[in-house]
Design an enzyme around this catalytic site. Structure first.
Site, PDB file in Angstrom:
ATOM      1  N   GLY A 151       0.832  -1.189   0.000  1.00  0.00           N
ATOM      2  CA  GLY A 151       0.000   0.000   0.000  1.00  0.00           C
ATOM      3  C   GLY A 151       0.871   1.244   0.000  1.00  0.00           C
ATOM      4  O   GLY A 151       2.061   1.194   0.353  1.00  0.00           O
ATOM      5  N   CYS A 152       0.285   2.358  -0.398  1.00  0.00           N
ATOM      6  CA  CYS A 152       1.081   3.593  -0.514  1.00  0.00           C
ATOM      7  C   CYS A 152       1.523   4.097   0.855  1.00  0.00           C
ATOM      8  O   CYS A 152       2.699   4.406   1.053  1.00  0.00           O
ATOM      9  CB  CYS A 152       0.307   4.650  -1.282  1.00  0.00           C
ATOM     10  N   TYR A 153       0.595   4.187   1.817  1.00  0.00           N
ATOM     11  CA  TYR A 153       0.988   4.654   3.144  1.00  0.00           C
ATOM     12  C   TYR A 153       2.059   3.749   3.769  1.00  0.00           C
ATOM     13  O   TYR A 153       3.059   4.242   4.291  1.00  0.00           O
ATOM     14  CB  TYR A 153      -0.232   4.736   4.073  1.00  0.00           C
TER      15      TYR A 153
END
Lengths: 355, 355, 355, 355
Positions: A151-153
């Site tokens: 995921g990006c976070y």
């Protein structure tokens, strides 16, 4: 040439993958599947691709799997729950799978089923899947058949914490107090290419808000990333609060930590520079700097700044990336490069777009 | 106190009407109806109204008409085709109707049915309906039972042309060559409060485009406005091209005309200043000025600049307004003031929001 | 390898040139000069260049000219009036010069001195300078020593009119009525990288305005471009009105024309497609399309849409480009490719950034 | 009527003050001074004021003080260091002073001189100056001659912490662990109306960054606010990190705290609702809500959301306000209302602008 396919590809990670793979010197993008857009040229949906790619979305029905099985690698730019249904048949045919959704991110079956509210279609394969963060898992990725693209976070959080955790592991004294606050901010493209009132321009621009402090699905992924790096005895607690920024691309995570006395004895700037010295895409900024998100816009770079204040015992790590590139499609291509033994930065070494 | 109702009211003109009517000293907003949101407080949908209005969306089913009939005025902030179905019953009960959609804008039945692709529910009432542009129709509005509130683009076009047409009417020689180009630009709120991919922030921001050069429904309304003001012998041809600007509110129309020799003999700056000297909401900017849209943001003012170039025989009129206020809800309240014999600027004399 | 230098380079066209030349397979960017920033690494001013380019701004004082004379090509990304002072010494040393400012755009000395309010430093060289629009001047560019890189607005205007003018030239009857309205819109980066109140974010965003209808310097350049293409007997009159759009990059020009009866007999869609069939960077959109500026963001493509309405005798040509690429730095690199006999699209064939 | 003057007034807080005071029913804005703009009508600089205010900037030279002394209240919308030079002469003449800069915010002389790097012009007056946060200092404000209007960040921080501190004061057990992280985000107007490259649209939009983690001047002000409310024994440590959001107005502060076991026993939602039940401008959102900044745009409201997670012992308080209204000019008018014994919400009870 690596023969590649993209399943899905009508979203923002999809078009970013098409852009990156079309320019990759060792890849031939041979197949692009979509049920809803079958028969449509990609450049009809995304006119920016006119003159760049002639590829057409296809839906081969029952023959789709067979066509995918002829490729070397299949990227899933689909909603959660799609890749896991096809991954087994693909890997059995020797095809490598990179899922940009969450099917192979959480390695605990229980966690997956709790956070995504569905049972997993291939729990056995999940055990061998590799979390696709090359800076953490490079060796495993080189052997991987199935990769869960982060995921990006979590990408910002794990890479922003990695040198600290490694330092901690090498030392007996505690360096950081147990509680870590990750206050994260994302551009709107992170919410995907969808018709949704809350994402309407007039709702979103000139506006700022927090969301999902309770139960964002990226929290268990961050915790897993931190725990994996650390070993199971690690007891840091993470508070994760995401916000929506009125910008298209870009993500900034501010990681707030309190140092112990032992922690203040360390030169964290130096520690980060050492840790990432040979990484092609991780840039530790000079002391005192504040990286802005546009400094990585449309590129695969992730920049980190360290603000250490011994007097107040505060350590703040600021991480920026383009959520669609290092936070999604670029990282997927980087993973592919590692999986196929290519130079890791092949096809990814382009400059950010400024202004 | 005037008892007012809003039918619809979940869109951007709706919330703007609620904002304006809640602050209007002579109005009591007594009823707000919506099928989809019945039972919901308006400030749940629009938290900006917390502390401003306690009103609740209601759906009285069969009793709705009766409740509306007890009001003095009903505003329709609904899609096209709704107001015309209730207007007759309301006017028969002595209730004044202001439709912010298009049911009563085009006075030709043929035009309405051609452009809106539906038959009109009350063609007789249409004949007596008044086009709600006070600067043009003030006297008729004072007597009106049903008012068709103008479209946002037509408001800028008609008010940007009115002094020219009046001058022309008073003179034998042609002043302006027959072809007029209206190159218009609107903020995104003009497209309404809706879930639509094309309006997604990531699709719309840092972006600019034209649309609907063929057959925008505001063109016949502009033509009608021009023709009505002029008399039927007028033969100017209008080219209308709208564009979408990445901003929330605001509209700017650039009106390009070629002057005849007789036209260049006129001081158009002076002509416009004279024409609008006593208008409370029309502001003719000093010579040489370029009004920006934010100079009218959230206000009912419309500003006009005149750029006359006799050497090139070019006359350019630039008009700005807030599309949701003078282009919609504010104009509706201004119409109401006229219809009820109030001071025309009552409840509307607030300053634009800058920055 | 072509040895290239950039004089200036602290502005937006400067960084865009650095980005493009750093990635160009046949170019070595050897020199970057700036008085104000001498000694500073480019990536200190533009952190986006970290990891992309190590180049340092230099000021060699009296030795600067000598250093530039050792290069193969010098790009001037400077204010108007700088290039013309060094061009002679450079060309005498066999160095090719590409000026991104206006010193070599207007071929009439009188026009230059009128519009730029300074005398020209090398009027003789001006006579041999070539206007750097490859789609118009390809053959001359192949022989050019000094190139005046076009302004951003003129690029859209001239390329939007070229097929029409060529058609006109091949035909006896007039096809287009004499008056052409160019209503143009530019992103804010076109105003340059400068500290200026009018460009402050809070002044510019959520806002739209027109400017400079009287005497924008791009008008004579457009007129020259149109006249050059047409021959001196052409008598069309152009009305040019630029606007400022709250977006970073992007330019859209709406060109409004009235067709004669002979003009309506032509299929302009087909005419444009034919005219640009072999152009690598000009994309004629399918009929009915409205190109948006983001479809060319950060790329060297220019897209054109034709809207022909025979009933109203209206022809509207819509042109979009990235003002910093096809409108400035990309076009300069394209010119360089032509001047050095390289494949014209070398180093320029990257995809636009969407979203 | 209160006779009011504004010193300065060419910045964003200045125009906001003009907007608010022009509409205030009990105020006559009689004087507006500026050296740089003397003789210029305010509506020339801010065309949005056309038709709203006729006031002209004046510079009376030596007579300025005399003219100010005839007013009832003087607002200083000037840079730091201006108000303190005139405050004494004004208060001696019985004129009340409200400084929107920092001259009277920090009550410790040492702190002022350390953080603002200048000596204080009237240290005696500083002792009697009141910190202008009505929700904290209402009684003192009613008697105040000189008011230091709070900084925008401190307003959110202090009001976001007040109910917690009051609860703590009423209880023996510690409720919150000693370290508080305030991760704050501001729109660009907070940086003022100035020509500055870093604030250029093309530098700021589609971008996000942190700044000033070391030594932002609002930190000592927050600490003073917290300490004042608590008494000197309080030992919480505050980490304050501001960020710049690409939006015009708006501020959101995320306040991260860890609860002790005693702290988790408290219903903080209820505690906040009780604490602010009678406040006209403080709105505690219903449980589970995430207020966005636009919900207070152009209004004097400040909204607070409480996210209490007992399982993780985390308490997050989210505060939004318009930095130019409740964070500056609106608060100044609110203070004035209190100082003159008026209804506190007079002239301030207008709705936020959405969308």
């Amino acid at each position: 040439m690596i023969s590649a396919a993209i399943v899905g590809g009508t979203g923002y990670t999809g078009i970013e993958l098409i852009r990156l793979l079309s320019a990759h010197p060792n890849v031939s993008l041979d197949l692009l599947t979509s049920r809803s857009e079958a028969g449509t040229r990609a450049d009809e949906i995304f006119p920016s691709l006119r003159g760049i790619s002639d590829i057409v979305f296809s839906d081969l029905g029952e023959d789709t799997l067979g066509a995918l099985q002829k490729c070397d690698v299949v990227f899933f730019a689909t909603p959660h729950g799609v890749a896991m249904k096809q991954a087994e048949a693909l890997t059995q045919a020797g095809v490598k799978v990179i899922d940009l959704a969450a099917d192979f991110r959480l390695q605990s079956l229980t966690d997956f089923e709790h956070w995504y509210q569905q049972s997993h279609a291939c729990p056995e394969l999940l055990k061998t899947a590799v979390y696709g963060l090359p800076e953490v898992n490079r060796a495993k990725l080189a052997e991987a058949l199935v990769v869960g693209n982060p995921g990006c976070y979590p990408t910002t959080a794990i890479l922003g914490l990695k040198p600290i955790i490694e330092k901690q592991n090498a030392q007996a004294d505690r360096l950081i107090e147990p509680r870590i606050v990750i206050d994260a901010k994302s551009g709107v493209s992170g919410a995907g290419r969808q018709a949704k009132l809350a994402l309407n321009y007039a709702e979103t621009t000139d506006n700022f808000k927090a969301y999902s402090v309770e139960g964002h699905r990226h929290l268990p992924e961050i915790e897993q990333g931190v725990a994996q790096l650390l070993g199971s005895q690690f007891t840091h607690r993470i508070r994760f609060l995401p916000h929506l920024v009125p910008m298209i691309r870009g993500m900034l995570s501010s990681i707030h930590m309190e140092m112990t006395e032992a922690g203040t004895a360390i030169d964290w700037q130096q520690a980060f520079e050492n840790a990432y010295a040979s990484e092609p895409f991780i840039d530790v900024m000079p002391k005192g700097n504040y990286p802005d998100t546009r400094s990585v816009r449309a590129s695969n770079r992730l920049r980190i700044a360290i603000h250490q204040d011994n007097e107040r015992a505060e350590l703040t790590v600021i991480v920026v990336q383009d959520n669609l590139v290092k936070g999604a499609a670029g990282q997927a291509v980087q993973n592919m490069n590692v999986m196929f033994g290519l130079d890791e930065s092949l096809g990814l070494n382009f400059a950010p777009i400024v202004p």
